[in-house]
Every structure is written in structure tokens, then in C-alpha cells.
Scaffold this motif. Structure first.
Motif, mmCIF file in Angstrom:
data_model
loop_
_atom_site.group_PDB
_atom_site.id
_atom_site.type_symbol
_atom_site.label_atom_id
_atom_site.label_comp_id
_atom_site.label_asym_id
_atom_site.label_seq_id
_atom_site.Cartn_x
_atom_site.Cartn_y
_atom_site.Cartn_z
ATOM 1 N N ALA A 76 -37.859 -0.693 15.646
ATOM 2 C CA ALA A 76 -39.275 -0.534 15.323
ATOM 3 C C ALA A 76 -39.517 -0.453 13.823
ATOM 4 O O ALA A 76 -40.641 -0.648 13.367
ATOM 5 C CB ALA A 76 -39.839 0.712 16.007
ATOM 6 N N GLY A 77 -38.473 -0.144 13.031
ATOM 7 C CA GLY A 77 -38.645 -0.058 11.583
ATOM 8 C C GLY A 77 -37.748 0.984 10.953
ATOM 9 O O GLY A 77 -36.673 1.299 11.466
ATOM 10 N N TRP A 78 -38.225 1.546 9.853
ATOM 11 C CA TRP A 78 -37.440 2.461 9.036
ATOM 12 C C TRP A 78 -38.357 3.571 8.545
ATOM 13 O O TRP A 78 -39.514 3.318 8.184
ATOM 14 C CB TRP A 78 -36.863 1.660 7.879
ATOM 15 N N VAL A 79 -37.851 4.825 8.520
ATOM 16 C CA VAL A 79 -38.598 5.978 8.008
ATOM 17 C C VAL A 79 -37.697 6.769 7.082
ATOM 18 O O VAL A 79 -36.528 7.002 7.374
ATOM 19 C CB VAL A 79 -39.083 6.899 9.148
ATOM 20 N N SER A 80 -38.266 7.191 5.957
ATOM 21 C CA SER A 80 -37.600 8.088 5.028
ATOM 22 C C SER A 80 -38.441 9.362 4.969
ATOM 23 O O SER A 80 -39.529 9.373 4.404
ATOM 24 C CB SER A 80 -37.509 7.435 3.638
ATOM 25 N N LEU A 81 -37.933 10.436 5.582
ATOM 26 C CA LEU A 81 -38.642 11.703 5.689
ATOM 27 C C LEU A 81 -38.139 12.657 4.617
ATOM 28 O O LEU A 81 -36.949 12.954 4.567
ATOM 29 C CB LEU A 81 -38.398 12.303 7.082
ATOM 30 N N SER A 82 -39.024 13.126 3.753
ATOM 31 C CA SER A 82 -38.661 14.107 2.723
ATOM 32 C C SER A 82 -39.147 15.475 3.161
ATOM 33 O O SER A 82 -40.253 15.602 3.693
ATOM 34 C CB SER A 82 -39.313 13.751 1.385
ATOM 35 N N GLY A 83 -38.320 16.498 2.941
ATOM 36 C CA GLY A 83 -38.747 17.820 3.349
ATOM 37 C C GLY A 83 -37.764 18.901 2.980
ATOM 38 O O GLY A 83 -36.954 18.751 2.062
ATOM 39 N N THR A 84 -37.837 19.989 3.746
ATOM 40 C CA THR A 84 -37.042 21.185 3.499
ATOM 41 C C THR A 84 -36.309 21.570 4.783
ATOM 42 O O THR A 84 -36.900 21.571 5.859
ATOM 43 C CB THR A 84 -37.967 22.350 3.068
#
Length: 160
Positions: A76-84
């Protein structure tokens, strides 16, 4: 026009379709380290969960510097999740997340106090929605032949 809800739906689909995510964190020596993690179910992409072992260097590093990035890739695609990241000794959550694959990568059982939950509170998610393998190949070929920018799907950044 793509709405915030549309973007969240896209990010959610990509993340749910992925089986493995790549967690990147800062080691205690200051180096970026990436490690594969089994994707767990989640209600909202802004809060995701993983299982890990308390004794790992990863946990020690995350307790010192909780900033993380989690990359998801699927058809379905690509995700780059930024967080803590937050290390949780929540036995109930570990038991809820535990499945057959958990036992293959972790020692003991969900009751083992060395097995813990890792909660990621996401702040932003950058994504690229794939139009599918065939469409992408056609668009790439079209771009090469016509010298025009191929349409390779929707992309953007969404606040979580």
C-alpha cells in the motif's frame, strides 16, 4: 483535496498492511540504530505498540533518549512515523499483544517480567501511497519515454 482524515486513513492502511516495521533510535553511544520489530495492531497510528525484552540494549538506549522513527513498508505504500518511545511494564498489555510469533523472537512467555511493551507516541507521519506495482511500472516507463514526471501516488506529512 486531501483532508486530514483522508491522510490518517492512508497512513493507517499502510501501517496495518505492514508485517515488519523498522524502529530507529539513538544508541547510548550516539549512533543511529535500526532494528526490525513485529507490527502489532493499533487503534490510531498516533499510538503504536511493540513487544521487546527489558534487558535489551534498545530499551536502555530508549530510556536515555526516547526519540524514535518507525518505518513501515507494504504494498500500500510507505510510512515514516516520528515520535517518542515509552517503556511500559504493563503485564496486561504484553498479554494482549502476545501472539505465536512473539514466542519465536522473545524468551519466556507473556507472563515473563522480562518481556515488556514499548509504546510509541507518534507526532508526525510522512507517507507515500503506492499506486500498485503495475501502475507504478507503467508510470515509470511513461516518464522515461515522455520525459514527464511520473504519477507514483499520493504523498504528504500528517500531524498525529
Amino acid at each position: 483535496m486531501t483532508t486530514h482524515d483522508d491522510q490518517l486513513e492512508t497512513v493507517t492502511k499502510i501501517m496495518r498492511d505492514a508485517r515488519i516495521a523498522v524502529l530507529t533510535y539513538v544508541s547510548r553511544e550516539g549512533a543511529l540504530v535500526s532494528t526490525p520489530m513485529g507490527v502489532q495492531d493499533f487503534e490510531h497510528p498516533g499510538t503504536t505498540w511493540f513487544l521487546t525484552e527489558q534487558s535489551s540494549e534498545k530499551v536502555q538506549a530508549l530510556e536515555a533518549d526516547p526519540r524514535v522513527n518507525v518505518a513501515y513498508s507494504s504494498d500500500a505504500g510507505w510510512v515514516s512515523l516520528s515520535g517518542t518511545a515509552h517503556v511500559e511494564q504493563n503485564r496486561g498489555k504484553v498479554e494482549d499483544l502476545w501472539d505465536a510469533s512473539s514466542g519465536a523472537f522473545m524468551s519466556g512467555s507473556p507472563e515473563d517480567p522480562g518481556n515488556i511493551a514499548l509504546r510509541i507516541d507518534g507526532t508526525t507521519a510522512e507517507y507515500w501511497e503506492s499506486p500498485g506495482k503495475v501502475t507504478a511500472a507503467v508510470q515509470l516507463a511513461k516518464g522515461l519515454v515522455t520525459d514527464k514526471q511520473p504519477d507514483l501516488g499520493d504523498s504528504g506529512t500528517v500531524q498525529l
